[in-house]
Design a protein around this motif. Structure first.
Motif, PDB file in Angstrom:
ATOM      1  N   PRO A 247     -19.352  -7.109  16.552  1.00  0.00           N
ATOM      2  CA  PRO A 247     -19.131  -7.360  15.117  1.00  0.00           C
ATOM      3  C   PRO A 247     -18.938  -8.831  14.748  1.00  0.00           C
ATOM      4  O   PRO A 247     -19.216  -9.220  13.607  1.00  0.00           O
ATOM      5  CB  PRO A 247     -17.859  -6.551  14.816  1.00  0.00           C
ATOM      6  N   ASN A 248     -18.450  -9.654  15.668  1.00  0.00           N
ATOM      7  CA  ASN A 248     -18.248 -11.077  15.352  1.00  0.00           C
ATOM      8  C   ASN A 248     -19.502 -11.912  15.570  1.00  0.00           C
ATOM      9  O   ASN A 248     -19.459 -13.144  15.495  1.00  0.00           O
ATOM     10  CB  ASN A 248     -17.085 -11.650  16.166  1.00  0.00           C
ATOM     11  N   GLY A 249     -20.630 -11.252  15.845  1.00  0.00           N
ATOM     12  CA  GLY A 249     -21.892 -11.956  16.019  1.00  0.00           C
ATOM     13  C   GLY A 249     -22.206 -12.364  17.439  1.00  0.00           C
ATOM     14  O   GLY A 249     -23.310 -12.837  17.721  1.00  0.00           O
ATOM     15  N   THR A 250     -21.257 -12.190  18.359  1.00  0.00           N
ATOM     16  CA  THR A 250     -21.504 -12.558  19.744  1.00  0.00           C
ATOM     17  C   THR A 250     -22.281 -11.463  20.463  1.00  0.00           C
ATOM     18  O   THR A 250     -22.384 -10.325  19.995  1.00  0.00           O
ATOM     19  CB  THR A 250     -20.183 -12.817  20.493  1.00  0.00           C
ATOM     20  N   PHE A 251     -22.817 -11.836  21.622  1.00  0.00           N
ATOM     21  CA  PHE A 251     -23.559 -10.903  22.468  1.00  0.00           C
ATOM     22  C   PHE A 251     -22.924 -10.874  23.858  1.00  0.00           C
ATOM     23  O   PHE A 251     -22.469 -11.903  24.362  1.00  0.00           O
ATOM     24  CB  PHE A 251     -25.021 -11.332  22.616  1.00  0.00           C
ATOM     25  N   SER A 252     -22.914  -9.712  24.471  1.00  0.00           N
ATOM     26  CA  SER A 252     -22.558  -9.614  25.885  1.00  0.00           C
ATOM     27  C   SER A 252     -23.805  -9.182  26.653  1.00  0.00           C
ATOM     28  O   SER A 252     -24.612  -8.395  26.165  1.00  0.00           O
ATOM     29  CB  SER A 252     -21.409  -8.635  26.120  1.00  0.00           C
ATOM     30  N   VAL A 253     -23.962  -9.731  27.860  1.00  0.00           N
ATOM     31  CA  VAL A 253     -25.154  -9.494  28.670  1.00  0.00           C
ATOM     32  C   VAL A 253     -24.718  -8.955  30.028  1.00  0.00           C
ATOM     33  O   VAL A 253     -23.815  -9.508  30.666  1.00  0.00           O
ATOM     34  CB  VAL A 253     -25.970 -10.783  28.848  1.00  0.00           C
ATOM     35  N   TYR A 254     -25.400  -7.894  30.478  1.00  0.00           N
ATOM     36  CA  TYR A 254     -25.086  -7.222  31.743  1.00  0.00           C
ATOM     37  C   TYR A 254     -26.389  -7.136  32.534  1.00  0.00           C
ATOM     38  O   TYR A 254     -27.328  -6.443  32.126  1.00  0.00           O
ATOM     39  CB  TYR A 254     -24.528  -5.826  31.496  1.00  0.00           C
ATOM     40  N   ALA A 255     -26.473  -7.834  33.680  1.00  0.00           N
ATOM     41  CA  ALA A 255     -27.755  -7.975  34.375  1.00  0.00           C
ATOM     42  C   ALA A 255     -27.699  -7.473  35.815  1.00  0.00           C
ATOM     43  O   ALA A 255     -26.621  -7.320  36.390  1.00  0.00           O
ATOM     44  CB  ALA A 255     -28.194  -9.431  34.353  1.00  0.00           C
ATOM     45  N   HIS A 256     -28.877  -7.232  36.372  1.00  0.00           N
ATOM     46  CA  HIS A 256     -29.099  -6.724  37.733  1.00  0.00           C
ATOM     47  C   HIS A 256     -28.585  -5.290  37.881  1.00  0.00           C
ATOM     48  O   HIS A 256     -28.169  -4.878  38.973  1.00  0.00           O
ATOM     49  CB  HIS A 256     -28.453  -7.630  38.787  1.00  0.00           C
TER      50      HIS A 256
ATOM     51  N   PRO B   1     -25.995  -7.161  45.906  1.00  0.00           N
ATOM     52  CA  PRO B   1     -25.379  -6.385  44.831  1.00  0.00           C
ATOM     53  C   PRO B   1     -24.276  -7.154  44.114  1.00  0.00           C
ATOM     54  O   PRO B   1     -23.378  -7.714  44.752  1.00  0.00           O
ATOM     55  CB  PRO B   1     -24.800  -5.166  45.570  1.00  0.00           C
ATOM     56  N   HIS B   2     -24.356  -7.228  42.794  1.00  0.00           N
ATOM     57  CA  HIS B   2     -23.319  -7.840  41.973  1.00  0.00           C
ATOM     58  C   HIS B   2     -23.645  -7.587  40.503  1.00  0.00           C
ATOM     59  O   HIS B   2     -24.735  -7.108  40.168  1.00  0.00           O
ATOM     60  CB  HIS B   2     -23.213  -9.342  42.234  1.00  0.00           C
ATOM     61  N   LEU B   3     -22.705  -7.899  39.637  1.00  0.00           N
ATOM     62  CA  LEU B   3     -22.946  -7.869  38.198  1.00  0.00           C
ATOM     63  C   LEU B   3     -22.988  -9.296  37.679  1.00  0.00           C
ATOM     64  O   LEU B   3     -22.031 -10.056  37.848  1.00  0.00           O
ATOM     65  CB  LEU B   3     -21.831  -7.103  37.471  1.00  0.00           C
ATOM     66  N   HIS B   4     -24.089  -9.644  37.021  1.00  0.00           N
ATOM     67  CA  HIS B   4     -24.144 -10.912  36.284  1.00  0.00           C
ATOM     68  C   HIS B   4     -23.742 -10.600  34.849  1.00  0.00           C
ATOM     69  O   HIS B   4     -24.361  -9.766  34.185  1.00  0.00           O
ATOM     70  CB  HIS B   4     -25.562 -11.493  36.327  1.00  0.00           C
ATOM     71  N   PHE B   5     -22.709 -11.297  34.352  1.00  0.00           N
ATOM     72  CA  PHE B   5     -22.149 -11.009  33.028  1.00  0.00           C
ATOM     73  C   PHE B   5     -22.052 -12.285  32.212  1.00  0.00           C
ATOM     74  O   PHE B   5     -21.610 -13.324  32.708  1.00  0.00           O
ATOM     75  CB  PHE B   5     -20.764 -10.370  33.180  1.00  0.00           C
ATOM     76  N   GLU B   6     -22.461 -12.201  30.937  1.00  0.00           N
ATOM     77  CA  GLU B   6     -22.389 -13.351  30.033  1.00  0.00           C
ATOM     78  C   GLU B   6     -21.809 -12.931  28.690  1.00  0.00           C
ATOM     79  O   GLU B   6     -21.916 -11.778  28.291  1.00  0.00           O
ATOM     80  CB  GLU B   6     -23.797 -13.909  29.753  1.00  0.00           C
ATOM     81  N   ILE B   7     -21.222 -13.903  27.998  1.00  0.00           N
ATOM     82  CA  ILE B   7     -20.959 -13.816  26.557  1.00  0.00           C
ATOM     83  C   ILE B   7     -21.744 -14.945  25.904  1.00  0.00           C
ATOM     84  O   ILE B   7     -21.671 -16.097  26.340  1.00  0.00           O
ATOM     85  CB  ILE B   7     -19.466 -13.957  26.219  1.00  0.00           C
ATOM     86  N   ARG B   8     -22.526 -14.608  24.868  1.00  0.00           N
ATOM     87  CA  ARG B   8     -23.313 -15.604  24.136  1.00  0.00           C
ATOM     88  C   ARG B   8     -22.880 -15.623  22.678  1.00  0.00           C
ATOM     89  O   ARG B   8     -22.434 -14.605  22.140  1.00  0.00           O
ATOM     90  CB  ARG B   8     -24.810 -15.275  24.213  1.00  0.00           C
ATOM     91  N   ASP B   9     -23.054 -16.776  22.046  1.00  0.00           N
ATOM     92  CA  ASP B   9     -22.734 -16.874  20.630  1.00  0.00           C
ATOM     93  C   ASP B   9     -23.877 -16.279  19.795  1.00  0.00           C
ATOM     94  O   ASP B   9     -24.851 -15.737  20.337  1.00  0.00           O
ATOM     95  CB  ASP B   9     -22.405 -18.311  20.235  1.00  0.00           C
ATOM     96  N   ALA B  10     -23.777 -16.382  18.489  1.00  0.00           N
ATOM     97  CA  ALA B  10     -24.772 -15.767  17.598  1.00  0.00           C
ATOM     98  C   ALA B  10     -26.163 -16.367  17.779  1.00  0.00           C
ATOM     99  O   ALA B  10     -27.155 -15.732  17.427  1.00  0.00           O
ATOM    100  CB  ALA B  10     -24.327 -15.911  16.149  1.00  0.00           C
ATOM    101  N   ASN B  11     -26.232 -17.584  18.346  1.00  0.00           N
ATOM    102  CA  ASN B  11     -27.520 -18.231  18.606  1.00  0.00           C
ATOM    103  C   ASN B  11     -27.984 -18.038  20.040  1.00  0.00           C
ATOM    104  O   ASN B  11     -28.870 -18.742  20.510  1.00  0.00           O
ATOM    105  CB  ASN B  11     -27.413 -19.726  18.299  1.00  0.00           C
TER     106      ASN B  11
END
Length: 610
Positions: A93-102, A155-165
């Motif tokens: 809701p705040n415009g950010t994105f979370s990314v879950y990879a592999h 094996p692992h989780l790649h995790f990110e938080i990105r801003d609205a851009n």
């Protein structure tokens, strides 16, 4: 001395984005409430980019539940055999994105929709953008399961938080209790590099590394160092964390000379469009020669990254007394490195095995008179003399020598020309044409090249001898071969010892053109051997195969039963293909066909009646 100030807009953007982050209490995406361990952190220097997330260890296992870190919906889904593999992008809701990879698998609702899209598009690899309300999740809902897909090396989780851009931020600043770090960064080495012809390090030109020792208060060199002229400072450092041996990245570094701050960087917000600048952020030539990735504390030519607050383009050392370098991790653990300077003039003979290029200069030693050959031989005066050797410099801007006369021998340089940066040019030689765009180079390239034919292997080698030169964006190379080739099967390959890497190419008028980011050794090889297909399992419910190719590599695969598309998942690391039905209740029946094509368009077809 001029220093480039912080970018005001960049600082304002960080402040505004910080307010957005505070509006959500993010949950940790895996094993919430338990201590987790990291194999990688944000800002870590990788070979061609800064790492944009955290790599969470999974104990060598796959299939661990992955949780939505906040309320939101799935905005993007990507399935690929490379890169992030199976990946989810969630918008909040705040415009950010979370990314879950592999990932290994998705939530069942997501997985069912992906399967339909793969069958609709008749492709294993898909890049999908669901509607906003299609896959909405609450914080703490399971959205997938950890894996080892794509370019993951374990094996692992790649995790990110990105801003609205879609700019990644340092997720460890969100205060996850699952990650513990009370250990300050370690600084193992410092390096100094001469940035002009008058600069000296302990009396010598070049780049020299010095070990650091840990005292009660700081890291320091074993003895004072004498610096003169315009010098760049570099460090090799890493961040240990509680309970793990990994050497993770450091997000903040500040450099002071006699109390004045001359460099400051903070890796807390990244632009994907600037990632390639990492090649001039660390000392790429030194790394390619076997050193570590040393973080430059000065701004190199062509570096456009936005992680810097205060920069210099080298420090002009005269009578300064003390360097202080502060390194800080995401949990504000910090270390200080203290280096004493110029207390005494030191003359320490450097280790210089052969001719080296440092920036615009050739640096070499000889026990006899040294000369360079331009249109005629020019005798050189040494800049330093030791007990056994004299040390020489040649400024390549004064001309590119054809040969050097060192130790009584004539040594060819193979230098063929100068390639300026920020210019669109085509450099034409009898053996090749090299075409540049304005964005191809970070800095000037003094191009070296040698063509030779290995008659025993009937192979011609186009040897571009600039393997340590970082390239920003692709250059186009057209090779003009002497030998004859079957142009339907012959392609360009890079050569590393006995290993060949497929580069491809397009033939026209008996010349082949390809694109690259490396000025290394290339050859042209014919691949006439089709891919191999090995049956592992075939029944009414499952089809599984091992596919491989000896030289050019797998380009594509396609499976069908009675002419109807069958989805085959692909795992290149294991060279495995396996089927997944659209309708689990319908058995595989009829004529099965698997077509595999390599990058030289050799094809193998496997058929079986089920």
């Amino acid at each position: 001395m001029k220093f480039l100030p912080s970018t005001i807009l960049f600082i304002l953007a960080l402040g505004l984005f910080g307010q957005d982050l505070k509006s959500i209490d993010y949950q940790f995406p895996i094993n919430p409430g338990q201590q987790n361990y990291l194999a990688g952190t944000v800002g870590e220097i990788r070979s061609s980019h800064f790492h944009t997330g955290i790599d969470v260890k999974t104990g060598g296992r796959t299939g661990l539940p992955i949780y939505a870190v906040a309320d939101g919906y799935i905005a993007r889904i990507k399935v690929s055999a490379s890169g992030y593999g199976y990946a989810l992008y969630m918008k909040h809701p705040n415009g950010t994105f979370s990314v879950y990879a592999h990932l290994e698998a998705f939530d069942p609702k997501i997985a069912a929709w992906i399967l339909k899209e793969q069958y609709r598009k008749k492709s294993f690899e898909v890049d999908l953008f669901p509607e906003a309300a299609q896959f909405a999740f609450k914080k703490g809902n399971i959205i997938g399961y950890s894996g080892n897909t794509g370019s993951s090396s374990g094996p692992h989780l790649h995790f990110e938080i990105r801003d609205a851009n879609h700019q990644p931020i340092d997720v460890l600043t969100l205060g996850f209790k699952e990650i513990r770090d009370k250990i300050p960064p370690v600084v193992k080495k410092v390096a100094f590099v001469t940035l002009d012809g008058e600069a000296r390090i302990n009396g010598f030109f070049g780049r020299y590394e010095f070990d650091l020792i840990k005292t009660e208060s700081w890291f320091q060199t074993k003895e004072p160092i004498y610096l003169q002229g315009n010098i760049g400072v570099e460090i090799y450092s890493y961040d240990p964390m509680d309970g793990i041996p990994n050497k993770n990245g450091i997000v903040k570094t500040t450099f002071q000379l006699d109390g004045d701050t001359l460099f400051s960087e903070h890796k807390e917000l990244f632009s994907f469009g600037k990632q390639r600048n990492v090649l001039v952020h660390y000392n790429y030539p030194a790394y390619k020669k076997g050193s570590r990735r040393f973080n430059k504390l000065y701004l190199a030519d062509g570096n456009e990254h936005n992680i810097y607050n205060i920069v210099n383009r080298g420090i002009r050392f005269e009578n300064q007394r003390e360097i202080l370098i502060n390194t800080e991790d995401s949990y504000k653990n910090s270390s200080t490195t203290r280096i004493l300077l110029n207390s005494d003039k030191v003359t320490e003979i450097p280790t210089l095995k052969s001719v080296e290029q440092i920036g615009n200069f050739l640096h070499f030693k000889s026990s006899q008179q040294a000369s360079v050959l331009l249109d005629e031989w020019i005798n050189l005066a040494p800049y330093q003399e030791g007990d056994e050797y004299k040390y020489y410099l040649w400024d390549l801007r004064n001309g590119t020598p054809k040969s050097l006369f060192i130790e009584g021998e004539t040594i060819p340089t193979n230098l063929v020309g100068l390639l300026p940066s920020h210019q669109e040019i085509s450099y034409i030689q009898p053996e090749f044409t090299l075409s540049l765009t304005r964005r191809s180079l970070f800095d000037t390239v003094f191009l070296a090249f040698e063509k030779r034919i290995d008659s025993a292997k009937n192979m011609e080698l186009f040897h571009f001898k600039n393997p340590t030169q970082p390239i920003r964006s692709n250059v186009s190379i057209t090779l003009n071969p002497q030998l004859s080739y079957n142009q339907d099967k012959a392609m360009v390959y890079s050569v590393f010892g006995k290993r060949f890497n497929f580069m491809g190419g397009e033939w026209e008028d008996n010349q082949i053109t390809f694109s690259t980011r490396d000025l290394v050794n290339y050859t042209i090889l014919e691949d006439t051997i089709p891919p191999s297909i090995t049956l592992k399992m075939a029944n009414s419910d499952m089809l599984k195969f091992r596919i491989d190719d000896e030289l050019s590599g797998i380009k594509s695969f396609k499976a069908s039963i009675n002419g109807e598309f069958v989805l085959m998942h692909y795992e290149p690391k294991r060279k495995l293909l396996w089927s997944e039905k659209l309708n689990k209740n319908i058995p595989f029946r009829g004529r099965f066909m698997l077509e595999v094509i390599d990058n030289s368009n050799n094809e193998t077809i496997y058929t079986k009646t089920l």
